[in-house]
Design a protein around this motif. Sequence first.
Motif, PDB file in Angstrom:
ATOM      1  N   VAL A 186      13.505  69.674 -10.325  1.00 35.74           N
ATOM      2  CA  VAL A 186      12.054  69.485 -10.392  1.00 35.74           C
ATOM      3  C   VAL A 186      11.781  68.129  -9.752  1.00 35.74           C
ATOM      4  CG1 VAL A 186      10.047  69.249 -11.905  1.00 35.74           C
ATOM      5  CG2 VAL A 186      11.960  70.742 -12.598  1.00 35.74           C
TER       6      VAL A 186
ATOM      7  N   SER B 143      11.531  72.728  -6.807  1.00 35.90           N
ATOM      8  CA  SER B 143      10.170  72.772  -7.352  1.00 35.90           C
ATOM      9  C   SER B 143       9.590  71.361  -7.332  1.00 35.90           C
ATOM     10  CB  SER B 143      10.184  73.323  -8.782  1.00 35.90           C
ATOM     11  OG  SER B 143      10.854  72.439  -9.656  1.00 35.90           O
TER      12      SER B 143
ATOM     13  N   THR C 233       6.113  68.861  -8.936  1.00 36.48           N
ATOM     14  CA  THR C 233       4.917  68.763  -9.780  1.00 36.48           C
ATOM     15  C   THR C 233       3.702  68.518  -8.870  1.00 36.48           C
ATOM     16  OG1 THR C 233       5.368  66.404 -10.139  1.00 36.48           O
ATOM     17  CG2 THR C 233       6.119  67.922 -11.838  1.00 36.48           C
TER      18      THR C 233
ATOM     19  N   TRP D 141       4.844  73.086 -10.358  1.00 34.71           N
ATOM     20  CA  TRP D 141       4.467  72.820 -11.755  1.00 34.71           C
ATOM     21  C   TRP D 141       3.109  72.138 -11.719  1.00 34.71           C
ATOM     22  CZ3 TRP D 141       7.657  74.795 -15.420  1.00 34.71           C
ATOM     23  CH2 TRP D 141       8.983  75.026 -15.084  1.00 34.71           C
TER      24      TRP D 141
ATOM     25  N   GLY E  58       4.385  77.147 -12.575  1.00 31.66           N
ATOM     26  CA  GLY E  58       4.554  76.818 -13.990  1.00 31.66           C
ATOM     27  C   GLY E  58       3.491  75.777 -14.323  1.00 31.66           C
TER      28      GLY E  58
ATOM     29  N   VAL F 126       2.509  72.034 -16.378  1.00 31.17           N
ATOM     30  CA  VAL F 126       2.890  70.838 -17.131  1.00 31.17           C
ATOM     31  C   VAL F 126       1.996  70.790 -18.367  1.00 31.17           C
ATOM     32  CG1 VAL F 126       3.029  68.329 -17.142  1.00 31.17           C
ATOM     33  CG2 VAL F 126       3.610  69.603 -15.058  1.00 31.17           C
TER      34      VAL F 126
ATOM     35  N   TRP G  76       6.138  79.699 -17.476  1.00 28.56           N
ATOM     36  CA  TRP G  76       7.007  78.585 -17.881  1.00 28.56           C
ATOM     37  C   TRP G  76       6.192  77.297 -18.013  1.00 28.56           C
ATOM     38  CZ3 TRP G  76      12.158  77.652 -19.089  1.00 28.56           C
ATOM     39  CH2 TRP G  76      13.032  78.747 -18.984  1.00 28.56           C
TER      40      TRP G  76
ATOM     41  N   LEU H  95       6.505  73.033 -18.371  1.00 30.95           N
ATOM     42  CA  LEU H  95       7.325  71.820 -18.253  1.00 30.95           C
ATOM     43  C   LEU H  95       6.698  70.870 -19.255  1.00 30.95           C
ATOM     44  CD1 LEU H  95       9.520  70.263 -16.518  1.00 30.95           C
ATOM     45  CD2 LEU H  95       7.606  69.388 -15.179  1.00 30.95           C
TER      46      LEU H  95
END
Length: 267
Positions: free
Chosen positions: A87, A114, A116, A138, A182, A184, A204, A206
């Motif tokens: 990540v 991946s 953020t 994310w 995904g 956060v 998912w 994080l």
Amino acid sequence: MSFFEKLTKRARDADSLLCVGLDPHKAELQEDSAEGAFRFCSRLIEETKDLVAAYKPNAAFFEAYGVEGWGALQRTLALIPKDIPIVFDAKRGDIGSTSEAYACSAYQTLNCDSVTVSPYLGSDGLQPFLKDPSRGAWVLCKTSNPGSQDIQALQLPSGEPLYVHVAKVCCLQWAKEHNNAGLVVGATDVEAMRAIRAAVPDVWFLSPGIGAQGGDLEAALTAGLRPDGLGILLPISRGISKAESPRKAAEAFRDEINALRAKRTAS
Ligand code: OMP
């Protein structure tokens, strides 16, 4: 293999939802330099690589050392075994053409799985991070810091908080083609986590905030785990790096998470 298939496989193979954060804070380094940052990360990876579902290097701590820091980041990434998803924590997102360049940097140049990203610039700003199904984004939804209340929790005319809208629009609309977004969702706000889990049952999360930020692990897992015992990746940085033995701290977190997962899937 899609990004979330890779993450699921690794979480199952390692029997872990722990993500070790690679945040070389200056104050924690034996030597205040890019080389010191690299050594710090190298030790963390060496001590924890059999215990983790993923690693999360945060770009800020490397960029702080300029061009040598970027080199230290690349050398750090090269130490991570291929089956462990990365990540890249850089909180990207811009107009579409600039996001293309950010996505190229994260996925091609750095070869991270991946990254953020911020949802604030809207769908065209996120599409470059979502077009390759083998990579995942994310999206910042409800962050772990106190200031996350200022804007992310605003109530919309529909009555729902902005973070629930972000969860639905990003995951169910913008990332619908490959299901590779995904969210956060900080482990410090279990009410928000519960509401977001209800809105997007399969996505998912994080979820930073365990350890130095004081999040309640049991409450977070109760609110956010999926019935299959997966669906939350828990990044922990200082709670592991500052321990006398990072390995022992990582093992203790992994075991505590797994005990709570077992309790939850049995109930
Ligand atoms: P520790 O508090 O030391 O475990 O570090 C948390 C890490 O997660 C840092 O790299 C933060 O930048 C990052 N983070 C948060 O703490 N809160 C968030 O809401 C989002 C992130 C992140 O995107 O990873």
